[in-house]
Design a protein around this motif. Structure first.
Motif, mmCIF file in Angstrom:
data_model
loop_
_atom_site.group_PDB
_atom_site.id
_atom_site.type_symbol
_atom_site.label_atom_id
_atom_site.label_comp_id
_atom_site.label_asym_id
_atom_site.label_seq_id
_atom_site.Cartn_x
_atom_site.Cartn_y
_atom_site.Cartn_z
ATOM 1 N N ASN A 227 2.704 59.554 -81.210
ATOM 2 C CA ASN A 227 2.055 59.298 -80.563
ATOM 3 C C ASN A 227 2.626 57.699 -80.934
ATOM 4 O OD1 ASN A 227 -0.064 58.741 -78.954
ATOM 5 N ND2 ASN A 227 -1.535 59.525 -79.888
ATOM 6 N N ARG A 228 3.469 57.613 -81.289
ATOM 7 C CA ARG A 228 3.715 55.863 -81.685
ATOM 8 C C ARG A 228 4.872 55.330 -79.973
ATOM 9 N NH1 ARG A 228 0.233 53.713 -84.574
ATOM 10 N NH2 ARG A 228 0.006 54.200 -87.038
ATOM 11 N N CYS A 249 10.491 51.389 -83.539
ATOM 12 C CA CYS A 249 9.276 51.654 -83.952
ATOM 13 C C CYS A 249 8.775 50.955 -84.856
ATOM 14 C CB CYS A 249 9.613 53.227 -83.451
ATOM 15 S SG CYS A 249 7.762 54.258 -83.492
ATOM 16 N N VAL A 251 5.679 51.949 -87.701
ATOM 17 C CA VAL A 251 4.797 53.013 -88.023
ATOM 18 C C VAL A 251 4.080 52.698 -88.566
ATOM 19 C CG1 VAL A 251 5.255 54.648 -86.796
ATOM 20 C CG2 VAL A 251 6.812 53.985 -89.364
ATOM 21 N N SER A 252 2.873 53.358 -89.081
ATOM 22 C CA SER A 252 2.126 53.488 -90.418
ATOM 23 C C SER A 252 3.182 53.740 -91.576
ATOM 24 C CB SER A 252 1.457 54.479 -90.631
ATOM 25 O OG SER A 252 1.324 55.207 -90.483
ATOM 26 N N GLU A 255 4.038 57.202 -91.993
ATOM 27 C CA GLU A 255 4.568 57.811 -90.907
ATOM 28 C C GLU A 255 6.121 57.890 -91.096
ATOM 29 O OE1 GLU A 255 1.426 58.347 -86.764
ATOM 30 O OE2 GLU A 255 2.483 56.459 -87.730
ATOM 31 N N GLY A 284 -3.255 51.114 -81.714
ATOM 32 C CA GLY A 284 -2.576 52.034 -82.774
ATOM 33 C C GLY A 284 -2.699 51.358 -84.636
#
Length: 292
Positions: A227-228, A249, A251-252, A255, A284
């Motif tokens: 969901n990124r 991309c 992300v955390s 992730e 996000g």
């Protein structure tokens, strides 16, 4: 934290008040008892206190030396830079001197120089970061460097400040000895890292660049599973000359493992580059103006 939004004046004054208190605590509870000279006017004040200890009981107070050294600097800065430039810094400088006067000198580390350098660096670095978040400084060598650079244009402010602080640290080595000086350097390093973390944000993320022939499948899988958002960047392979689509991309940290597994599951020959993203703002992640 971030600086995207202008803070109201009362918030900046609160930051300066809390920040100068932190700096003073680091000096009075850790640096001064350990003889740590970390540069700046406070470093000169610590040296002066030691050198005047035989003439004055307890030596010349840190707050007094800091105040006396800063007064002529601010007079010069006011004439050269104008009132707006120095207003908050004058407030921070006088407040730091006040805190140094109010807070007693206590050896919190009990002569443990490792504890003194670590905790002194963390507390002082936090304080300095809060002052910088208010877009102010505590004067001292920062202001001196700005004034000197007006005359020595071929040097940057940072270079001049490093030279001045370096001279102060060397003087500290002469007065307090090599061991104290080495621990002071540890404290300087920690202080800079902590203040930088406050300024730049402590919410870390991971940024991934993915080069693959199956970029559409990879992009769909990342968007669906994580969901990124994914951005396709036009690229050219310089060896083959072929056009490529490079995926980007963010992300955390949790992730990033799943991201690599998704990419490897679709294209085991994909080329993936992962780097740290210091502060990420937007959907996000952190909202604009939100504290990290």
């Amino acid at each position: 934290m971030n600086l995207l939004h202008e803070k109201p004046l009362y918030a900046e004054l609160l930051l300066i008040t809390a920040g100068t208190a932190g700096i003073a605590l680091g000096i009075q509870w850790f640096y001064d008892p350990g003889g740590f000279v970390t540069g700046g006017f406070t470093g000169i004040a610590i040296i002066t206190k030691e050198l005047t200890a035989e003439m004055i009981k307890g030596g010349l107070p840190l707050w007094l030396t800091n105040l006396v050294l800063n007064i002529p600097v601010f007079i010069a800065a006011f004439r050269v830079m104008g009132r707006k430039f120095v207003a908050k810094t004058v407030f921070a400088t006088f407040l730091l001197s006040a805190w140094l006067y109010v807070i007693p000198a206590v050896d919190m580390a009990q002569q443990d120089w490792i504890l003194a350098s670590v905790f002194g660096g963390v507390i002082s670095g936090t304080g300095m970061g809060l002052v910088l978040l208010a877009k102010a400084t505590t004067g001292g060598t920062d202001m001196v460097a700005v004034l000197v650079q007006r005359r020595l244009r071929h040097y940057s402010v940072v270079q001049i400040m490093e030279a001045i602080d370096g001279a102060v640290v060397l003087a500290g080595l002469y007065v307090f000895g090599l061991k104290s000086g080495l621990y002071a350097m540890i404290a300087i390093f920690i202080t800079s890292k902590v203040s930088d973390a406050l300024m730049e944000g402590m919410k870390y993320a991971k940024a991934a660049f993915v080069i693959t022939e199956r970029y559409e499948q990879v992009a769909q899988a990342l968007m669906h599973s994580l969901n990124r958002g994914v951005t396709g960047l036009s690229a050219t392979g310089m060896y083959s000359g072929s056009k490529k689509c490079m995926l980007y991309c963010v992300v955390s940290k949790k992730e990033i493992v799943e991201l690599k597994e998704i990419v490897a599951g679709i294209d085991s020959r994909a080329f993936v580059i992962v780097s740290d993203a210091r502060e990420v703002l937007g959907e996000g992640f952190l909202e604009y103006g939100q504290k990290s």
